[in-house]
Design a protein around this motif. Structure first.
Motif, PDB file in Angstrom:
ATOM      1  N   VAL B 192      43.491  35.634  41.276  1.00 26.15           N
ATOM      2  CA  VAL B 192      43.240  36.910  41.938  1.00 26.15           C
ATOM      3  C   VAL B 192      41.963  37.551  41.406  1.00 26.15           C
ATOM      4  O   VAL B 192      41.163  38.111  42.162  1.00 26.15           O
ATOM      5  N   ALA B 196      38.707  38.377  43.571  1.00 26.08           N
ATOM      6  CA  ALA B 196      38.112  39.713  43.625  1.00 26.08           C
ATOM      7  C   ALA B 196      36.623  39.622  43.335  1.00 26.08           C
ATOM      8  O   ALA B 196      35.801  40.270  43.976  1.00 26.08           O
ATOM      9  N   THR B 199      34.728  37.619  46.335  1.00 25.71           N
ATOM     10  CA  THR B 199      34.553  38.367  47.573  1.00 25.71           C
ATOM     11  C   THR B 199      33.619  39.547  47.387  1.00 25.71           C
ATOM     12  O   THR B 199      33.128  40.102  48.352  1.00 25.71           O
ATOM     13  N   SER B 200      33.349  39.916  46.122  1.00 23.89           N
ATOM     14  CA  SER B 200      32.437  41.047  45.919  1.00 23.89           C
ATOM     15  C   SER B 200      30.986  40.590  45.849  1.00 23.89           C
ATOM     16  O   SER B 200      30.085  41.414  45.815  1.00 23.89           O
ATOM     17  N   ILE B 231      33.690  40.799  35.933  1.00 19.31           N
ATOM     18  CA  ILE B 231      35.063  40.919  36.419  1.00 19.31           C
ATOM     19  C   ILE B 231      35.954  39.886  35.724  1.00 19.31           C
ATOM     20  O   ILE B 231      37.073  40.183  35.299  1.00 19.31           O
TER      21      ILE B 231
ATOM     22  N   ASP C 269      46.659  44.117  45.264  1.00 23.05           N
ATOM     23  CA  ASP C 269      45.220  44.357  45.397  1.00 23.05           C
ATOM     24  C   ASP C 269      44.807  45.641  44.691  1.00 23.05           C
ATOM     25  O   ASP C 269      43.785  45.702  44.033  1.00 23.05           O
ATOM     26  N   ILE C 272      44.679  45.056  40.953  1.00 18.70           N
ATOM     27  CA  ILE C 272      43.476  44.345  40.508  1.00 18.70           C
ATOM     28  C   ILE C 272      42.271  45.289  40.529  1.00 18.70           C
ATOM     29  O   ILE C 272      41.492  45.355  39.583  1.00 18.70           O
ATOM     30  N   THR C 273      42.143  46.060  41.600  1.00 18.59           N
ATOM     31  CA  THR C 273      41.038  47.024  41.635  1.00 18.59           C
ATOM     32  C   THR C 273      41.144  47.974  40.458  1.00 18.59           C
ATOM     33  O   THR C 273      40.147  48.359  39.871  1.00 18.59           O
ATOM     34  N   THR C 276      40.068  46.013  37.126  1.00 17.08           N
ATOM     35  CA  THR C 276      38.668  45.600  37.065  1.00 17.08           C
ATOM     36  C   THR C 276      37.758  46.808  37.253  1.00 17.08           C
ATOM     37  O   THR C 276      36.608  46.784  36.861  1.00 17.08           O
TER      38      THR C 276
END
Ligand SMILES: Nc1ncnc2c1ncn2[C@@H]1O[C@H](COP(=O)(O)OP(=O)(O)O)[C@@H](O)[C@H]1O
Ligand SMILES: [Mg+2]
Lengths: 342, 309, 282
Positions: B192, B196, B199-200, B231, C269, C272-273, C276
């Motif tokens: 995951v 993340a 995709t960024s 990240i 999601d 995770i946001t 990070t």
């Protein structure tokens, strides 16, 4: 009586001044425009007036009382934000009623006031919608109604038209001005757009780097700029500035810089002007070029009525004799300040 | 004026407006959280340090200061070097394994395909299920008699029932199991995190690199990897902190055995401090984790700082 | 046609890869599921193929859990703990997250980072002194000790998450309210909170799942069976002596894990946001 008086207001962010000693007195009912380039401290000054920022030093009076220590809610001013700051989770009616509810105004009075404000701005048919169901222009009117509804001592507007498209903007400008004149509300209007400032302000305060350069009516600002900054910031194209033999500067507006034969009477100063380029804009012709014998940091421009000046008469590369009436010449000293006599 | 402003209410006293000062207001809002954390994280941390320097046990709760002697006792304990080594093997072995598996998994899941949502939901299960419950399921999978792995080995005639491995009873196999379970638990997290990051990365950067003639590997290692590094680093820091200090897998799977083969710092601290009631030595063992955590925290701070510039 | 062949091969290996990862991740879960419904005679027969049901599935393990063990009580304990911890967390972390988001000074930023770092202080460093504190407060061996201690990690984490959410909320709306006559507190209650209901709900779910996942503190502070939360009860109480009752164990683990798995998946999601924190700018 003055509605708002600022005395030597200074605001520093981490030692860097954003507002650098502004003093300004705004009489009751005046439409005062704060004009200046982006980043010059207009928003900061406005936020100090409404109490969202605390000034580093200086005094602020609203409605005759010193309000330095008062929180926003005790200052009695209203503010309209750049993107309006409507409450997305309230209906239009509740948005407008909100400033009254916070003051615990009785219900019937609230209803009456909301009615009054929404009719004044022609939004009484939108009262049950939510902000996201409104167009840009409608949002702006709701924001205005909300600012008005509690009859503030002063209304502060921060670039209220910047979110509208060009067409709506002209209309909204007219609307705000009309409505202000009708209600007679003291208004402080912030913009970086000189056309807005000239068209709307009773008086204009021109700000640069946190300082007021000049306060005056649009005519005073345009005709008698206090210094080189004002002279070149206001007007489009800006005033032509050339170095003076005596160590100062000479300034003249492009529309006063004409071929010698077009100046009918009175004393005039002549210049040798070499045309580099010209643009036809329908109602006028803008001519760009350089002067013989004068230093200038920018290109010199002349704004000619096209009816009088045919393209055949002004061609790139040609030298012409242009002149400015002496009464239209402005002199500035070495430091860029207006020399007193001319 | 058509409308007349009502007079502004004058302040009764300055105290009335104390709450209108932003700094006071903000301080009051953060206070409950900060006080809670100070009392139940800050204070215990100091207590832990003090216990490790005292002769405190639950049977003899003195506050006698004994200097570093607890630490010396701990280090001189013959099993301690192994515990320390196990902790590092457990942490870095499982994180490395998890990252490698996670990277491949992320590349697979990057591409849209029918059923990707369901596949993702299934793949993140190991990270999502409470670790204690997952560990119990693994213990059943590694059962000495009924292990499904052993059954498969026998059914495929790879091994005989007589010499199938005793997964949790053999020291090195037990250690391997602990590492595998933790890697299994963290690889979805790595997937995951990689996703993340990937995709960024703006597509136009990748396109520009392709146009400039960068091949697949160059794109991967010189363009994409540096961009997703922050990240990934934050994900890794999380993994390291929570693995380095974990005791639940070891507690539920092997109890540190066989013969100390899978004991890790967290578990040893628990055994000494709670089960044996020797609080001061337990605290001393736990505090051996602190230097590693501090290094990790410094890295973390650097990443957060860099992000904000 | 080598081109199409290569394409077919590529597609096949791709789906084989996906299948491999899915099985790797979900197999233990499948194992829980099948074990929970197998009869004991099926389970404990080494000659049976363990991958499938060799005899009829049964509900006896689940019945046993609810009739003969404290399973229902553990579920209830976990619910009570989860609700209380969530309440404490929301009441403290929402204001804190908001204040941290709106602080303009460098000090505020440092405080935000400090709060987040406390989330990284592991239970293993704290359980010894905390067990003493819990004892002093007379909470040893009680689930209320967990209600006291769990907020030490839920508050920092949720405050950090909420800080991110509030930062994304334009300050202009609150400022408009303040100029319109609200106090700072009024603007927080009337504007910031209603506008971040989805974020607060996320945090509620998270806090709840974090409390369900916790094991170390529960293990350290609670030893009487009737005070245990579900994860601890299932993993330590269903083993009698040295005998593991795998059917009941797996049934219990399954029931405890399913709601957490679902809740977590829905909010993964955002999680995770949250951690990070936009380390890579888009
Ligand atoms: N909260 C703040 N912190 C630090 N600097 C600020 C802050 N607000 C404004 N400034 C700085 O003060 C100056 C004036 O800003 P502003 O008042 O917004 O200008 P304007 O509205 O005229 O464009 C700018 O240089 C801006 O960067
Ligand atoms: Mg501005």
């Amino acid at each position: 009586m003055s509605a708002v008086i600022a005395r030597d207001i200074v605001k520093k962010f981490a030692e860097v001044p954003a507002v650098n000693g502004i003093s300004l007195s705004i009489p009751d009912g005046e439409f005062m425009v704060l004009l200046g380039p982006s980043g010059c401290g207009k928003t900061t000054f406005l936020r100090i007036i409404c109490g969202l920022e605390q000034q580093t030093s200086g005094d602020l009076m609203i409605g005759g009382a010193i309000v330095n220590e008062l929180p926003p809610r005790a200052r009695g001013v209203a503010m309209m934000f750049q993107s309006y700051g409507l409450y997305p989770h309230y209906t239009v009616r509740n948005n407008i009623a909100f400033p009254l509810k916070t003051q615990r105004v009785p219900r019937e009075k609230i209803n009456k006031q909301v009615e009054w404000a929404s009719q004044l701005l022609g939004i009484d048919h939108l009262l049950d919608r939510r902000p996201r169901q409104l167009s840009g222009g409608e949002r702006q009117r709701v924001a205005l109604a909300r600012a008005l509804v509690r009859e503030p001592t002063a209304l502060l507007l921060d670039e209220p038209l910047s979110n509208l498209d060009a067409k709506l903007r002209t209309m909204a400008r007219q609307e705000i001005k009309n409505f202000q004149q009708r209600v007679g509300l003291t208004t402080i209007y912030v913009t970086h757009d000189q056309v807005e400032a000239m068209g709307m302000g009773d008086r204009i305060a021109v700000i640069d780097h946190g300082n007021i350069r000049q306060v005056g009516t649009p005519t005073e600002i345009y005709n008698d700029p206090a210094d080189l900054f004002v002279a070149t910031f206001v007007g489009s194209p800006p005033m032509n500035i050339v170095t003076h033999s005596g160590g100062g500067y000479l300034g003249f507006r492009p529309e006063n810089f004409l071929p010698k034969n077009m100046i009918e009477d009175g004393a005039a100063t002549e210049f040798k002007f070499r045309v580099d380029r010209s643009e036809y804009l329908g109602a006028e012709r803008i001519v760009y070029g350089v002067l013989d014998g004068f230093e200038s940091k920018q290109i010199i421009t002349a704004k000619l009525p096209p009816a009088h000046v045919d393209e055949k008469n002004i061609r790139p590369g040609e030298w012409h004799t242009f002149a400015v009436k002496n009464s239209e010449l402005r002199q500035f000293d070495k430091n860029g300040n207006r020399a007193t006599s001319h | 004026m058509a409308v007349i402003a009502e007079p502004v209410a004058k302040p009764v006293s300055r105290l009335n407006f104390l709450l209108d000062r932003r700094d006071v207001f903000e301080a009051i809002l953060v206070a409950p959280a900060v006080i809670y954390v100070l009392l139940l994280v800050g204070l215990p941390l100091l207590l832990a340090i003090y216990y490790s320097l005292s002769a405190y046990t639950i049977y003899d709760p003195t506050w006698k200061f004994v200097g570093l002697s607890n630490f010396i006792d701990v280090v001189e304990n013959p099993t301690f070097p192994q515990t320390l080594a196990n902790t590092f093997i457990f942490t870095f072995g499982s994180q490395l394994l998890g990252l490698v598996i996670g990277k491949f998994g992320a590349f697979l899941l990057l591409r849209p395909f029918p059923g990707r949502k369901i596949v993702r939901a299934l793949i993140v299960l190991p990270f999502v299920i409470p670790v204690a419950l997952a560990t119990i399921a693994w213990r059943w999978l590694f059962d000495s008699l009924y292990s499904v792995f052993n059954w498969t080995l026998i059914a495929l005639h790879i091994m005989d029932r007589a010499d199938v491995p005793n997964w949790l009873g053999t020291p090195w196999l037990a250690m391997l199991c602990v590492v595998i379970i933790n890697a299994w638990r963290f690889f979805p997290f790595a997937i995951v995190i990689f996703l993340a990051g990937l995709t960024s990365v703006p597509q136009d950067v990748i396109d520009a690199a392709t146009v400039d003639g960068a091949g697949f590997w160059r794109r991967n290692y010189q363009i994409i990897l540096p961009m997703i590094l922050p990240i990934v680093a934050i994900g890794l820091i999380f993994g390291i902190v929570f693995t380095f200090t974990d005791l639940s897998i070891v507690f539920l799977l092997t109890m540190g055995g066989p013969v100390n083969a899978t004991s890790v710092l967290g578990f040893a601290g628990f055994q000494t401090g709670i089960i044996s009631g020797d609080v001061s030595h337990g605290a001393a063992i736990s505090l051996f984790m602190l230097p590693v955590l501090l290094v990790v925290v410094v890295f973390m701070l650097r990443f957060i700082r860099r992000r904000e510039i | 046609m080598p081109r199409t062949l290569r394409k077919i091969l590529g597609e096949t290996s791709f789906f084989v890869g996906v299948a491999f990862f899915t099985i790797l991740a979900a197999f233990p879960f499948y194992w829980m599921l099948i074990t929970a419904f197998k009869q004991n005679s099926d389970l404990y027969n080494v000659t049976n193929n363990p991958f499938f049901f060799n005899e009829w599935p049964t509900l006896e393990h689940i019945k046993y859990l609810f009739r003969e063990t404290l399973f229902a009580r553990w579920l209830w304990n976990s619910l009570v703990i989860g609700v209380c911890v969530t309440a404490i967390t929301i009441v403290t972390a929402v204001p804190a997250g908001y204040a941290l988001a709106r602080m303009k000074s460098k000090k505020g930023e440092a405080l935000g980072i400090a709060v987040f770092l406390t989330y990284l202080v592991p239970p293993t460093l704290l359980f010894l002194p905390l067990s003493r504190i819990v004892a002093v407060l007379g909470l040893q061996n009680s689930m209320w000790s967990l209600v006291l201690v769990y907020p030490t990690f839920t508050i920092p984490f949720c405050a950090w998450l909420l800080m991110g959410f509030f930062k994304a909320l334009p300050a202009e709306i609150e400022e408009a309210a303040i100029v319109d006559g609200c106090s700072l507190f009024g603007a927080f209650i009337k504007m910031a909170i209603p506008l971040s209901v989805p974020a607060i709900l996320t945090v509620v779910i998270f806090t709840f799942t974090l409390t369900l996942q916790e094991f170390v503190y529960a293990l350290t502070f609670v030893s009487s069976s009737d005070q245990k939360p579900i994860t601890l009860g299932v993993t330590t109480d269903l083993v009698r002596g040295d005998v593991f009752f795998w059917g009941e164990l797996m049934a219990g683990a399954l029931i405890a894990a399913v709601p957490v798995a679902i809740a977590y998946n829905l909010f993964l999601d955002r999680f995770i946001t949250g951690i990070t924190g936009g380390a890579v700018k888009g």
